[in-house]
Motif scaffolding. Structure first.
Motif, PDB file in Angstrom:
ATOM      1  N   ASP A 100       0.983  -1.917  -4.748  1.00 24.53           N
ATOM      2  CA  ASP A 100      -0.201  -1.366  -4.680  1.00 24.53           C
ATOM      3  C   ASP A 100      -1.483  -2.134  -5.214  1.00 24.53           C
ATOM      4  O   ASP A 100      -1.730  -2.761  -6.387  1.00 24.53           O
ATOM      5  CB  ASP A 100       0.038  -0.003  -5.938  1.00 24.53           C
ATOM      6  CG  ASP A 100      -0.906   0.857  -6.080  1.00 24.53           C
ATOM      7  OD1 ASP A 100      -1.764   1.171  -4.943  1.00 24.53           O
ATOM      8  OD2 ASP A 100      -1.196   1.671  -6.994  1.00 24.53           O
TER       9      ASP A 100
ATOM     10  N   ARG B 185      -3.865   7.954  -4.949  1.00 22.17           N
ATOM     11  CA  ARG B 185      -2.973   6.839  -5.062  1.00 22.17           C
ATOM     12  C   ARG B 185      -2.276   6.370  -3.668  1.00 22.17           C
ATOM     13  O   ARG B 185      -1.898   7.299  -3.063  1.00 22.17           O
ATOM     14  CB  ARG B 185      -2.007   6.815  -6.396  1.00 22.17           C
ATOM     15  CG  ARG B 185      -2.724   6.709  -7.625  1.00 22.17           C
ATOM     16  CD  ARG B 185      -3.290   5.416  -7.970  1.00 22.17           C
ATOM     17  NE  ARG B 185      -2.328   4.379  -8.107  1.00 22.17           N
ATOM     18  CZ  ARG B 185      -1.742   4.009  -9.020  1.00 22.17           C
ATOM     19  NH1 ARG B 185      -2.016   4.539 -10.329  1.00 22.17           N
ATOM     20  NH2 ARG B 185      -0.745   2.863  -9.031  1.00 22.17           N
TER      21      ARG B 185
ATOM     22  N   ASP C  25       0.874  -1.143  -0.017  1.00 20.91           N
ATOM     23  CA  ASP C  25       0.085   0.056   0.018  1.00 20.91           C
ATOM     24  C   ASP C  25       0.853   1.255   0.055  1.00 20.91           C
ATOM     25  O   ASP C  25       2.129   1.488   0.438  1.00 20.91           O
ATOM     26  CB  ASP C  25      -1.216   0.016   1.162  1.00 20.91           C
ATOM     27  CG  ASP C  25      -1.917  -1.120   1.250  1.00 20.91           C
ATOM     28  OD1 ASP C  25      -2.161  -1.849   0.045  1.00 20.91           O
ATOM     29  OD2 ASP C  25      -2.450  -1.694   2.121  1.00 20.91           O
ATOM     30  N   LEU C  26       0.269   2.373  -0.356  1.00 18.14           N
ATOM     31  CA  LEU C  26       0.746   3.553  -0.801  1.00 18.14           C
ATOM     32  C   LEU C  26       0.193   4.659   0.005  1.00 18.14           C
ATOM     33  O   LEU C  26      -0.879   4.957   0.324  1.00 18.14           O
ATOM     34  CB  LEU C  26       0.949   3.692  -1.977  1.00 18.14           C
ATOM     35  CG  LEU C  26       1.632   3.106  -3.301  1.00 18.14           C
ATOM     36  CD1 LEU C  26       1.271   3.368  -4.668  1.00 18.14           C
ATOM     37  CD2 LEU C  26       2.864   3.284  -3.030  1.00 18.14           C
TER      38      LEU C  26
END
Length: 339
Positions: free
Chosen positions: A284, A339, A265-266
């Motif tokens: 991601d 994002r 994850d970002l």
């Protein structure tokens, strides 16, 4: 086939097109505050707006206080809601029992659709059954790829966490890693467990699981630091969320360790850390897309009888690697919180 019916009509009833209540209140709770009312989402920027009748969708997740991952999910859901003329009600609680109560609140308010996460699917089984019995369509997102069909959900949007973990394990092999610790910030969360199990399945080196209290970042930092001091052979710390990866950077420094960091994850800060090389790469799963598709799918089902995946296959939003080779492209969107 009548398109207003889902293929598994024995488990999921048709969508009843009822008008949304003008004032919808769903109580939201958090382990840190002891409970608060969920706020209705604000307007999101949209390229257009549907002329279809107003409908109400409840998005109920297992977000823990301070976990910025869910801000991205919510932004995606808000964008779809703005486009689709949907009133979006967001609420969350990391406690599975409390999350189930939030879903029950949505049922009681007779919303037009519910999107939920299944971090602890057993705790959600009964309330999902109540929703479908009330003829409220339910879709899943983020957590629950192995359980959404068993619980009778209409659709699922997310990644297969086991597959994502296996991909990261293979990447560790290519990086030459030998000794990794996988940090789980919430015990009992099936998706997090599947990630670490996937890493162990494909990583040829030694893997150990380290549990931390994800709601207490100072504790997360000290626990990782202590582990690195205890075992100087650890050469990779694998975290399961961006905030924990950034905290692990501090732990590595405090421990005087040479361990590198990879994560799932970002967020905006995480992409910056990849650019600087303090974090090697991230997996991601596109949380913005998960939130967007979950809300949009309920609108599509009501207005046109559509259902993605035919009720048989999940819609996968990941995994994909972000590293120095592509982080600049991703960072421009992460800077906007999408994002």
């Amino acid at each position: 086939m009548d398109r207003t019916f889902h293929p598994r009509t024995r488990r999921i009833a048709p969508f009843v097109a009822t008008a949304a209540a003008s004032m919808l209140l769903i109580a939201g709770c958090s382990s840190s505050s002891g409970g608060k009312k969920a706020e209705e989402s604000g307007a999101a920027v949209s390229a257009g707006k549907a002329s279809t009748p107003r409908m109400t969708v409840a998005l109920v997740t297992h977000q823990a206080p301070g976990d910025t991952f869910w801000d991205i999910v919510r932004k995606g859901a808000e964008a779809a809601a703005a486009k689709d003329n949907v009133k979006l009600i967001y609420s969350a609680d990391p406690n599975a029992g409390n999350q189930a109560n939030l879903v029950q609140n949505a049922i009681d308010q007779k919303v037009d659709g519910i999107a939920i996460t299944l971090a602890k699917p057993d705790a959600m089984k009964d309330v999902v059954s109540k929703a479908t019995s009330a003829k409220i369509p339910v879709v899943g997102l983020n957590s629950g790829v192995s359980d959404w069909q068993k619980l009778g959900l209409m659709e699922f949007f997310g990644q297969d966490e086991t597959v994502a973990g296996e991909a990261l394990g293979k990447r560790l092999n290519s990086e030459g890693a030998k000794n990794a610790v996988c940090v789980i910030q919430e015990q009992g969360n099936i998706g997090l467990t599947q990630r670490c199990d996937g890493v162990k399945k494909t990583f040829s080196g030694k893997t150990e699981t380290l549990y931390v209290n994800g709601t207490d970042m100072p504790s997360v930092k000290s626990t990782i630091t202590a582990k690195l001091k205890q075992d100087s052979a650890i050469d990779y710390v694998v975290t399961l969320g961006a905030p924990y990866a950034l905290t692990a950077v501090q732990s590595v420094g405090d421990a005087g360790s040479k361990a590198k960091i990879a994560t799932f994850d970002l967020n905006k800060d995480l992409t910056g850390a990849i650019s600087k090389g303090t974090i090697q790469f991230a997996v991601d799963q596109q949380p913005y897309l998960q939130g967007y598709l979950a809300v949009d799918s309920l609108w599509l089902y009501k207005t046109n009888g559509n259902y993605s995946g035919g009720g048989e296959q999940p819609i996968l939003t990941g995994p994909a690697f972000v590293d120095k080779s592509n982080v600049d492209t991703v960072a421009q969107f992460a800077a906007k919180g999408t994002r």
